[in-house]
Design a protein around this motif. Structure first.
Motif, short mmCIF file in Angstrom:
data_model
loop_
_atom_site.label_atom_id
_atom_site.label_comp_id
_atom_site.label_asym_id
_atom_site.label_seq_id
_atom_site.Cartn_x
_atom_site.Cartn_y
_atom_site.Cartn_z
N ILE A 32 1.64 -11.57 4.00
CA ILE A 32 1.94 -10.21 3.52
C ILE A 32 0.84 -9.22 3.88
O ILE A 32 0.70 -8.17 3.25
N SER A 33 0.06 -9.54 4.91
CA SER A 33 -1.05 -8.66 5.31
C SER A 33 -0.56 -7.26 5.62
O SER A 33 -1.21 -6.26 5.29
N ILE A 34 0.60 -7.16 6.27
CA ILE A 34 1.12 -5.85 6.64
C ILE A 34 1.38 -4.99 5.41
O ILE A 34 1.20 -3.77 5.44
N ASN A 35 1.79 -5.62 4.31
CA ASN A 35 2.00 -4.86 3.08
C ASN A 35 0.69 -4.28 2.56
O ASN A 35 0.64 -3.13 2.12
N SER A 36 -0.36 -5.09 2.59
CA SER A 36 -1.67 -4.63 2.12
C SER A 36 -2.20 -3.51 3.02
O SER A 36 -2.72 -2.50 2.52
N TYR A 37 -2.05 -3.69 4.34
CA TYR A 37 -2.53 -2.67 5.27
C TYR A 37 -1.76 -1.36 5.09
O TYR A 37 -2.34 -0.27 5.10
N TYR A 38 -0.43 -1.48 4.93
CA TYR A 38 0.35 -0.25 4.78
C TYR A 38 0.02 0.44 3.45
O TYR A 38 -0.03 1.67 3.38
N GLY A 39 -0.19 -0.34 2.39
CA GLY A 39 -0.56 0.24 1.10
C GLY A 39 -1.85 1.03 1.20
O GLY A 39 -1.97 2.13 0.65
N MET A 40 -2.83 0.49 1.93
CA MET A 40 -4.10 1.19 2.12
C MET A 40 -3.91 2.44 2.97
O MET A 40 -4.47 3.51 2.68
N PHE A 41 -3.10 2.33 4.03
CA PHE A 41 -2.81 3.49 4.88
C PHE A 41 -2.13 4.60 4.07
O PHE A 41 -2.49 5.78 4.18
N ASP A 42 -1.17 4.23 3.24
CA ASP A 42 -0.45 5.21 2.43
C ASP A 42 -1.40 5.89 1.45
O ASP A 42 -1.36 7.12 1.28
N LEU A 43 -2.26 5.10 0.81
CA LEU A 43 -3.22 5.66 -0.15
C LEU A 43 -4.15 6.66 0.53
O LEU A 43 -4.36 7.78 0.01
N LEU A 44 -4.69 6.29 1.69
CA LEU A 44 -5.64 7.16 2.39
C LEU A 44 -4.95 8.40 2.97
O LEU A 44 -5.49 9.50 2.91
N SER A 45 -3.74 8.22 3.51
CA SER A 45 -3.06 9.34 4.15
C SER A 45 -2.52 10.34 3.14
O SER A 45 -2.48 11.54 3.42
N VAL A 46 -2.11 9.86 1.96
CA VAL A 46 -1.58 10.77 0.94
C VAL A 46 -2.70 11.33 0.07
O VAL A 46 -2.99 12.53 0.09
N ILE A 47 -3.35 10.45 -0.68
CA ILE A 47 -4.40 10.92 -1.60
C ILE A 47 -5.58 11.50 -0.83
O ILE A 47 -6.11 12.55 -1.19
N GLY A 48 -5.97 10.81 0.25
CA GLY A 48 -7.11 11.29 1.04
C GLY A 48 -6.87 12.68 1.61
O GLY A 48 -7.70 13.58 1.47
#
Length: 315
Positions: free
Chosen positions: A195-211
């Protein structure tokens, strides 16, 4: 595990939500403050929508964005809290696989939407303070609608991969989720796959939205503070900055619990699971409760209309 049992979990028809594991004996008592907070959130946000609709003087960009924030808060809290209360009160722990994915999508979509709306409100404050004479010509109704649609589309599109990724994995361990809602990581941890892709996408979403949102809000307030410090008198500076207090409080009500919750989930490995889940519960309720309180107390037009409404009912 037999083939028949394995096939049952490969495409689970239902998941079992545990609520707050370890505190089952206290579920009824825990439900009381959460039910009260949810009732306040629903009443407060519907009141904001009603007052803005009925008061012509509030038909402006800032209050249109406030209505969007109220709707987001209502959907965000309603996506999780009623199910949480049904677990507490009726031991209703089952949730279908499709309902689980839908809940996951709504939570991620509307949490991102709340953040985007706060950026739009920061832009409104920037225009109102830095370009006051052009405010009505810059933020026309069509521009407000465009900004609103952009916020909705961004949030909806970025949240879409969460249920799509969850749907593709096989599930052969268990269908028991140690949470009160279908939290993304809690669900994919049940999958028998990488499920690495899920973790990577979750981090990308967090950084792209909140960041990105925090960056744009910071830029807006940097310009606002520069404009305020150029004002000739201390009273003028305080009065102008006072128009931003409600928005700054709304930002704090969303981002501080979000930041605290994210840090605890990622680094609080020694923190008991029930404490982490309680923090998540509070995060889901603090912004919907605080936003209408903040704007009801701090915004004179809303406060005056609310007082007139209660005075009319008393007569």
């Amino acid at each position: 595990m037999s083939d028949s049992n394995r096939s049952d979990f490969t495409n689970p028809s239902t998941f079992i939500l545990l609520g707050i594991p370890g505190l089952e004996a206290a579920h009824v008592w825990i439900s009381i403050p959460f039910c009260a907070m949810y009732a306040i959130a629903v009443f407060g946000n519907f009141t904001i929508l009603y007052i803005v609709k009925k008061e012509p003087s509030l038909h402006g960009p800032m209050f249109y964005f406030l209505c969007m924030l109220a709707i987001s808060d209502l959907v965000m809290s309603t996506s999780t809290v009623p199910k949480l209360l049904s677990i507490f009160w009726f031991n209703s722990r089952e949730i279908s696989f499709s309902a689980c994915l839908t809940q996951m999508y709504f939570v991620h979509s509307f949490s991102g939407m709340e953040s985007g709306i706060l950026v739009a409100m920061a832009f409104d404050r920037y225009v109102a303070i830095c370009h006051p004479l052009r405010h009505s010509t810059i933020l026309t109704n069509s521009v407000v609608v465009t900004i609103g649609l952009a916020v909705v589309l961004r949030s909806g599109i970025l949240a879409l991969p969460y249920p799509l990724l969850v749907r593709r994995w096989p599930y052969c361990r268990t269908n028991i989720i140690s949470h009160f809602y279908c939290e993304h990581i809690a669900v994919v941890n049940l999958a028998c796959a990488d499920i690495s892709i899920n973790s990577y996408y979750g981090m990308f979403d967090l950084l792209s939205v909140i960041g990105m949102d925090v960056f744009f809000i910071t830029v807006s307030y940097t310009q606002i503070l520069r404009a305020i410090f150029r004002l000739p008198t201390k009273d003028a500076r305080f009065k102008t900055f006072g128009t931003c207090i409600s928005h700054l409080c709304a930002i704090s009500a969303l981002y501080i619990p979000d930041l605290f919750s994210s840090l605890m989930l990622r680094f609080g490995h020694n923190v008991p699971l029930h404490v982490l889940i309680l923090i998540t519960c509070v995060y889901h309720l603090i912004p919907p409760v605080m936003h209408p309180v903040i704007y009801g107390v701090r915004t004179k037009q809303i406060r005056d209309r609310l007082l007139r409404l209660f005075a009319y009912k008393e007569t």
